[in-house]
Design a protein around this motif. Structure first.
Motif, mmCIF file in Angstrom:
data_model
loop_
_atom_site.group_PDB
_atom_site.id
_atom_site.type_symbol
_atom_site.label_atom_id
_atom_site.label_comp_id
_atom_site.label_asym_id
_atom_site.label_seq_id
_atom_site.Cartn_x
_atom_site.Cartn_y
_atom_site.Cartn_z
ATOM 1 N N HIS A 29 37.936 4.108 29.922
ATOM 2 C CA HIS A 29 37.002 5.133 29.473
ATOM 3 C C HIS A 29 36.533 6.020 30.623
ATOM 4 O O HIS A 29 36.091 5.515 31.657
ATOM 5 N N PHE A 30 36.638 7.329 30.419
ATOM 6 C CA PHE A 30 35.905 8.318 31.194
ATOM 7 C C PHE A 30 35.248 9.230 30.176
ATOM 8 O O PHE A 30 35.875 9.582 29.162
ATOM 9 N N LEU A 31 33.992 9.589 30.414
ATOM 10 C CA LEU A 31 33.207 10.338 29.443
ATOM 11 C C LEU A 31 32.418 11.431 30.146
ATOM 12 O O LEU A 31 32.166 11.357 31.358
ATOM 13 N N PRO A 32 31.989 12.448 29.406
ATOM 14 C CA PRO A 32 31.028 13.398 29.984
ATOM 15 C C PRO A 32 29.820 12.638 30.511
ATOM 16 O O PRO A 32 29.392 11.643 29.916
ATOM 17 N N GLU A 33 29.259 13.103 31.615
ATOM 18 C CA GLU A 33 28.229 12.341 32.309
ATOM 19 C C GLU A 33 27.045 11.970 31.416
ATOM 20 O O GLU A 33 26.570 10.837 31.439
ATOM 21 N N ARG A 34 26.544 12.930 30.636
ATOM 22 C CA ARG A 34 25.361 12.607 29.837
ATOM 23 C C ARG A 34 25.680 11.583 28.747
ATOM 24 O O ARG A 34 24.833 10.782 28.370
ATOM 25 N N MET A 35 26.929 11.601 28.256
ATOM 26 C CA MET A 35 27.327 10.614 27.262
ATOM 27 C C MET A 35 27.526 9.246 27.917
ATOM 28 O O MET A 35 27.141 8.214 27.360
ATOM 29 N N LEU A 36 28.106 9.237 29.110
ATOM 30 C CA LEU A 36 28.312 7.981 29.819
ATOM 31 C C LEU A 36 26.974 7.306 30.128
ATOM 32 O O LEU A 36 26.841 6.081 30.009
ATOM 33 N N THR A 37 25.981 8.096 30.494
ATOM 34 C CA THR A 37 24.654 7.541 30.766
ATOM 35 C C THR A 37 24.095 6.842 29.531
ATOM 36 O O THR A 37 23.518 5.748 29.618
ATOM 37 N N LYS A 38 24.284 7.444 28.359
ATOM 38 C CA LYS A 38 23.809 6.835 27.118
ATOM 39 C C LYS A 38 24.577 5.559 26.794
ATOM 40 O O LYS A 38 23.999 4.583 26.303
ATOM 41 N N VAL A 39 25.875 5.561 27.061
ATOM 42 C CA VAL A 39 26.680 4.353 26.827
ATOM 43 C C VAL A 39 26.210 3.218 27.730
ATOM 44 O O VAL A 39 26.042 2.071 27.288
ATOM 45 N N TRP A 40 25.977 3.527 29.007
ATOM 46 C CA TRP A 40 25.501 2.492 29.923
ATOM 47 C C TRP A 40 24.113 2.002 29.526
ATOM 48 O O TRP A 40 23.811 0.816 29.644
ATOM 49 N N ASP A 41 23.262 2.899 29.056
ATOM 50 C CA ASP A 41 21.943 2.475 28.566
ATOM 51 C C ASP A 41 22.090 1.503 27.389
ATOM 52 O O ASP A 41 21.340 0.524 27.273
ATOM 53 N N TYR A 42 23.071 1.768 26.521
ATOM 54 C CA TYR A 42 23.326 0.893 25.376
ATOM 55 C C TYR A 42 23.709 -0.508 25.846
ATOM 56 O O TYR A 42 23.190 -1.519 25.356
ATOM 57 N N PHE A 43 24.607 -0.576 26.822
ATOM 58 C CA PHE A 43 25.015 -1.884 27.340
ATOM 59 C C PHE A 43 23.872 -2.566 28.080
ATOM 60 O O PHE A 43 23.763 -3.802 28.055
ATOM 61 N N ASP A 44 23.028 -1.790 28.736
ATOM 62 C CA ASP A 44 21.894 -2.373 29.445
ATOM 63 C C ASP A 44 20.927 -3.076 28.493
ATOM 64 O O ASP A 44 20.184 -3.963 28.909
#
Length: 300
Positions: A29-44
């Protein structure tokens, strides 16, 4: 018998010992930065949903993650994206095209969502050179058998472009997860090249049945047999016995960078399935780590 990699730094040695030119990892996975931040927040917040944490091992900027993927030996780097609501697919597809154009070793990926005009959108990205699609049934909360997707599946099947589809009910079941709707899509489009993410866990056997039934259906190894996954989604001995016979259908997947352990552990997990006396060993690993993925992705 090749010795499994000790750690990430030892992966190039492991690849060389197998006589492979690299790794054909289809699930990155590579994603637009703002989307990646939300994905990482989800996993957190994973512990809130599942009762256990999900730390991101490769929480780095884009340039660092690309360098790590290259150092690990990925011959081509997928940039899988996935929408969760209408209107996102076209935006993500434009981002994917720009990202691939900026990095020659990145695969031109694309995605889809059941909405008006999705058939035309898929035709557009195929004409632009899309090489790999990602569909996430759990996150998108839609059925792959949605009538709106019929023209999209028709176009993708005609083009012969593979699709990584997360349709299994792990780590959390969704309204539309499971093998039934995928089977319905394949009955209508039997030539589709579907790559079932995570080996279809936890519906391992049902998705293996589809891989045996349809020539284009493959299973990707993402998180399979890792210590993290086996703690909650183990497989039975009968499934392990099926895997040597599915050697031409198993494709390396990792979920890099969003994994709670080092990349090398995925390779260790595959090495630990068995040796050549069990139908695994070096020939099985070569097929899973390179041959099958390279064939699907068109890597020379």
């Amino acid at each position: 018998m090749i010795i499994e990699p000790r750690d990430d730094a030892d992966v190039p040695r492991f690849i060389a010992d197998l006589g492979l030119p690299g790794l054909a990892d289809i699930h990155v996975h590579f994603l637009p930065e703002r989307m990646l931040t939300k994905v990482w927040d989800y996993f957190d917040r994973s512990a809130e949903r599942t009762g256990r944490p999900w730390p991101i091992t490769y929480r780095h900027d884009t340039a660092t993650r690309l360098r790590i993927a290259r150092d690990l030996g990925l011959a081509r780097i997928p940039a899988l994206t996935y929408p969760h609501k209408p209107g996102m697919a076209a935006w993500l597809n434009d981002w994917n095209a720009e990202f691939a154009a900026a990095h020659p070793d990145v695969l031109h990926c694309a995605t889809l969502y059941p909405e008006s005009g999705i058939g035309e959108e898929v035709e557009r990205v195929l004409e632009a050179g899309a090489q790999l699609f990602k569909v996430h049934i759990q996150v998108g909360a839609f059925s792959p058998d949605d009538p709106l997707l019929v023209p999209a599946w028709t176009a993708i099947a005609r083009a012969g472009v593979p699709v990584v589809i997360h349709a299994g009910s792990a780590p959390l079941p969704g309204e539309f997860t499971g093998p039934e709707a995928v089977a319905a899509v394949l009955a209508r489009h039997p030539e589709l090249r579907l790559v079932i993410a995570h080996m279809g866990m936890p519906e391992y056997h049902a998705f293996a049945d589809l891989a045996e039934q349809y020539p284009g259906v493959h299973l990707d190894t993402t998180m399979f047999n890792t210590d993290f996954t086996n703690a909650t989604t183990p497989f039975d001995a009968a499934y392990r016995e099926r895997l040597p016979g599915l050697r031409e259908k198993i494709v390396l997947g990792s979920d890099f960078p969003n994994i709670p352990y080092p990349y090398a552990h995925q390779l260790q997990a595959l090495c630990r399935l068995g040796d050549e006396s069990d139908g695994f060993g070096d020939p099985w690993l070569r097929a899973a780590l390179w041959d099958n993925g390279a064939r699907l992705l068109g890597i020379g």
